[in-house]
Design a protein around this motif. Structure first.
Motif, PDB file in Angstrom:
ATOM      1  N   ARG A   1      -7.545  -3.485  15.362  1.00 29.97           N
ATOM      2  CA  ARG A   1      -7.960  -2.076  15.211  1.00 29.97           C
ATOM      3  C   ARG A   1      -6.988  -1.327  14.307  1.00 29.97           C
ATOM      4  O   ARG A   1      -7.398  -0.563  13.430  1.00 29.97           O
ATOM      5  CB  ARG A   1      -8.010  -1.384  16.588  1.00 29.97           C
ATOM      6  N   SER A   2      -5.709  -1.573  14.492  1.00 32.51           N
ATOM      7  CA  SER A   2      -4.709  -0.888  13.664  1.00 32.51           C
ATOM      8  C   SER A   2      -4.839  -1.309  12.203  1.00 32.51           C
ATOM      9  O   SER A   2      -4.687  -0.501  11.290  1.00 32.51           O
ATOM     10  CB  SER A   2      -3.302  -1.202  14.154  1.00 32.51           C
ATOM     11  N   LEU A   3      -5.126  -2.593  12.024  1.00 33.72           N
ATOM     12  CA  LEU A   3      -5.296  -3.129  10.668  1.00 33.72           C
ATOM     13  C   LEU A   3      -6.467  -2.439   9.976  1.00 33.72           C
ATOM     14  O   LEU A   3      -6.375  -2.039   8.809  1.00 33.72           O
ATOM     15  CB  LEU A   3      -5.568  -4.628  10.802  1.00 33.72           C
ATOM     16  N   ASN A   4      -7.578  -2.281  10.722  1.00 26.13           N
ATOM     17  CA  ASN A   4      -8.754  -1.616  10.152  1.00 26.13           C
ATOM     18  C   ASN A   4      -8.467  -0.147   9.858  1.00 26.13           C
ATOM     19  O   ASN A   4      -8.864   0.377   8.815  1.00 26.13           O
ATOM     20  CB  ASN A   4      -9.953  -1.738  11.098  1.00 26.13           C
ATOM     21  N   ALA A   5      -7.743   0.494  10.781  1.00 23.37           N
ATOM     22  CA  ALA A   5      -7.400   1.910  10.581  1.00 23.37           C
ATOM     23  C   ALA A   5      -6.511   2.065   9.345  1.00 23.37           C
ATOM     24  O   ALA A   5      -6.671   2.993   8.548  1.00 23.37           O
ATOM     25  CB  ALA A   5      -6.690   2.459  11.812  1.00 23.37           C
ATOM     26  N   LEU A   6      -5.597   1.126   9.213  1.00 22.84           N
ATOM     27  CA  LEU A   6      -4.682   1.132   8.066  1.00 22.84           C
ATOM     28  C   LEU A   6      -5.481   1.004   6.774  1.00 22.84           C
ATOM     29  O   LEU A   6      -5.256   1.714   5.796  1.00 22.84           O
ATOM     30  CB  LEU A   6      -3.746  -0.068   8.219  1.00 22.84           C
ATOM     31  N   HIS A   7      -6.425   0.081   6.807  1.00 24.24           N
ATOM     32  CA  HIS A   7      -7.252  -0.169   5.639  1.00 24.24           C
ATOM     33  C   HIS A   7      -8.054   1.064   5.276  1.00 24.24           C
ATOM     34  O   HIS A   7      -8.119   1.460   4.115  1.00 24.24           O
ATOM     35  CB  HIS A   7      -8.175  -1.358   5.931  1.00 24.24           C
ATOM     36  N   ASP A   8      -8.636   1.724   6.322  1.00 20.99           N
ATOM     37  CA  ASP A   8      -9.432   2.937   6.079  1.00 20.99           C
ATOM     38  C   ASP A   8      -8.569   4.037   5.480  1.00 20.99           C
ATOM     39  O   ASP A   8      -8.970   4.710   4.534  1.00 20.99           O
ATOM     40  CB  ASP A   8     -10.056   3.445   7.387  1.00 20.99           C
ATOM     41  N   SER A   9      -7.363   4.212   6.039  1.00 26.92           N
ATOM     42  CA  SER A   9      -6.532   5.320   5.562  1.00 26.92           C
ATOM     43  C   SER A   9      -6.052   5.053   4.145  1.00 26.92           C
ATOM     44  O   SER A   9      -5.888   5.967   3.358  1.00 26.92           O
ATOM     45  CB  SER A   9      -5.338   5.552   6.494  1.00 26.92           C
ATOM     46  N   GLN A  10      -5.866   3.748   3.819  1.00 27.00           N
ATOM     47  CA  GLN A  10      -5.417   3.452   2.461  1.00 27.00           C
ATOM     48  C   GLN A  10      -6.512   3.690   1.446  1.00 27.00           C
ATOM     49  O   GLN A  10      -6.262   4.221   0.373  1.00 27.00           O
ATOM     50  CB  GLN A  10      -4.915   2.008   2.357  1.00 27.00           C
ATOM     51  N   SER A  11      -7.775   3.333   1.805  1.00 24.05           N
ATOM     52  CA  SER A  11      -8.836   3.568   0.829  1.00 24.05           C
ATOM     53  C   SER A  11      -9.122   5.053   0.708  1.00 24.05           C
ATOM     54  O   SER A  11      -9.524   5.535  -0.338  1.00 24.05           O
ATOM     55  CB  SER A  11     -10.096   2.770   1.158  1.00 24.05           C
ATOM     56  N   ALA A  12      -8.880   5.815   1.806  1.00 28.28           N
ATOM     57  CA  ALA A  12      -9.090   7.257   1.735  1.00 28.28           C
ATOM     58  C   ALA A  12      -8.035   7.914   0.850  1.00 28.28           C
ATOM     59  O   ALA A  12      -8.329   8.830   0.098  1.00 28.28           O
ATOM     60  CB  ALA A  12      -9.026   7.870   3.131  1.00 28.28           C
ATOM     61  N   SER A  13      -6.822   7.389   0.924  1.00 25.51           N
ATOM     62  CA  SER A  13      -5.740   8.066   0.206  1.00 25.51           C
ATOM     63  C   SER A  13      -5.877   7.917  -1.301  1.00 25.51           C
ATOM     64  O   SER A  13      -5.286   8.666  -2.056  1.00 25.51           O
ATOM     65  CB  SER A  13      -4.388   7.536   0.670  1.00 25.51           C
ATOM     66  N   VAL A  14      -6.677   6.941  -1.739  1.00 23.90           N
ATOM     67  CA  VAL A  14      -6.860   6.762  -3.181  1.00 23.90           C
ATOM     68  C   VAL A  14      -7.556   7.980  -3.785  1.00 23.90           C
ATOM     69  O   VAL A  14      -7.264   8.393  -4.903  1.00 23.90           O
ATOM     70  CB  VAL A  14      -7.693   5.486  -3.458  1.00 23.90           C
TER      71      VAL A  14
END
Lengths: 187, 238
Positions: B72-85
């Motif tokens: 779950r943390s990995l997915n959240a991390l992934h989501d936040s990274q694509s959002a920050s772009v």
């Protein structure tokens, strides 16, 4: 220490993590998770905290996998160091007001030749079949115990002093001298 | 910083790996590791020597909920990274440097971006004799250019916009090598070019320092820079 660790390709798993493959981290977790948790739990001595740290360490490994350079060291060592240092930082942070760690230089000038009254026995069944064994073997038992209490149990100087009964300054001097002897021996 | 380590540092690297250091000592070592490759090499050598002894601990089977939590943390991390772009990076205020410290290095960086800058200002009607590229100290991104068509007149040209917090202003300063203290050239409007005569100052010289600091909106109360440096660079004769 078994040959198991040789069968698993830690470096290629890290390379896959660096490419963003979630499965690779899962493979690593399945293969090393229990050993990582064992190492971390021994240091932090709290099951919930240990699992939190393994969680954080896995994310850390995932995020930093692209900074791992196989030319500079082994992947398995890198993975275990990430988890160990996470655990060490966590307990030093937790205990920062409890642990008295004086930097008073006079501490370390105390007699290095403190002797226990009774015969000191090995606190660890420490032989792993590595070259370092020979070097550890050359250390006096009580000094070897100090080094391993630090590495395996994550004990601070003060905790080792309390645990072994040797004065704090003696423990500091022993560990420093032991490290320099180990380095000489491994050179 | 890259010379051979002394015994104390070898031992320090070993103690870091063993784990005997206090939190403050650990943080100090970690800070040094970022720019001291010899110390890093010593730490890594100790890691390799000691790692077999991790086998002295018994493996402990993680609880069944641990991997799902990591995932779950990995997915959240992934989501936040694509959002920050898609989110523009937040402007970060530089922390205050001791006033003239680091200016030499920044001058070097300015010289390196000169080539790029020159192509952008080549449409200027007169060929400047001196030029200064003012960089943000931390990001090293160019914010302003100073052009001098002669030794008494300079032009400060913005390369982008810059947000000044309420109640604050940008103040422009210069100092030649042998001057005792910087001299204020006044407040400048972010994003606005400004032309200045340096009649009361000695002629502009090579390596002369220019910078913009963040001050109260009425200017520095002391007549000397008091706020953090926003942009800094040195004059290069061209």
């Amino acid at each position: 220490m078994t040959d198991e660790s040789l069968e698993f390709d830690h470096a290629s798993v890290l390379a896959k993590c660096a490419r963003g493959e979630h499965d690779a981290l899962h493979q690593l977790y399945v293969y090393e998770g229990a050993r990582l948790l064992g190492v971390v739990l021994r240091i932090v001595k709290d099951r919930g905290m240990a699992e939190d740290i393994v969680h954080d360490a896995c994310l850390n490994i995932w995020q930093r996998a692209n900074s791992f350079d196989p030319a500079k060291g082994s992947a398995r060592t890198w993975i275990f160091s990430v988890a160990r240092h996470q655990a060490l930082n966590a307990i030093r942070y937790r205990d920062r007001e409890i642990t008295f760690d004086s930097n008073d230089p006079t501490d370390i000038d105390l007699d290095e030749h403190f002797q226990h009254s009774s015969v000191v026995e090995d606190a660890f069944d420490w032989q792993t079949g590595q070259r370092m064994d020979d070097c550890l073997h050359q250390l006096e038992t009580e000094r070897r115990n100090c080094v391993l209490h630090a590495y395996v149990d994550g004990l601070s100087h003060a905790e080792i002093s309390a645990h072994t009964g040797a004065p704090l300054g003696t423990v500091k001097a022993w560990i420093k001298r032991s490290l320099l002897r180990l380095r000489e021996c491994m050179a | 910083m890259t010379g051979p380590l002394d015994q104390d540092d070898y031992a320090l690297a070993g103690e870091y790996v063993l784990g005997t250091l206090s939190l403050a000592q650990r943080k100090a070592v970690e800070a040094r590791l970022k720019h001291e490759p010899e110390l890093l090499r010593a730490v890594m050598a100790w890691e390799e020597r000691f790692v077999p002894y991790t086998a002295l601990t018994q493996p402990v089977r993680p609880s069944d909920s641990l991997w799902p939590r990591i995932e779950r943390s990995l997915n959240a991390l992934h989501d936040s990274q694509s959002a920050s772009v898609t989110t523009p990076p937040r402007r970060r205020w530089v922390t205050q440097l001791p006033f003239w410290q680091g200016a030499a290095g920044i001058g070097m960086a300015a010289a390196l971006v000169m080539g790029v800058m020159l192509s952008q200002v080549s449409t200027a009607p007169t060929t400047p004799e001196y030029m200064v590229v003012l960089l943000a100290p931390q990001s090293q991104s160019a914010g302003w250019v100073v052009q001098a068509s002669n030794q008494q007149q300079i032009e400060l040209i913005p390369l982008g916009t810059f947000e000044v917090p309420d109640g604050k202003a940008l103040e422009f300063w210069t100092k030649a090598d042998e001057w005792q203290a910087p001299v204020s050239l006044g407040l400048v409007e972010p994003g606005q070019p400004i032309r200045l005569r340096l009649d009361e100052l000695p002629p502009l010289q090579d390596n002369q320092l220019f910078e913009l600091t963040l001050e109260d909106d009425t200017g520095s109360p002391t007549g000397l820079p008091t706020g953090p440096i926003q942009f800094i660079g040195r004059a290069v004769e061209i």
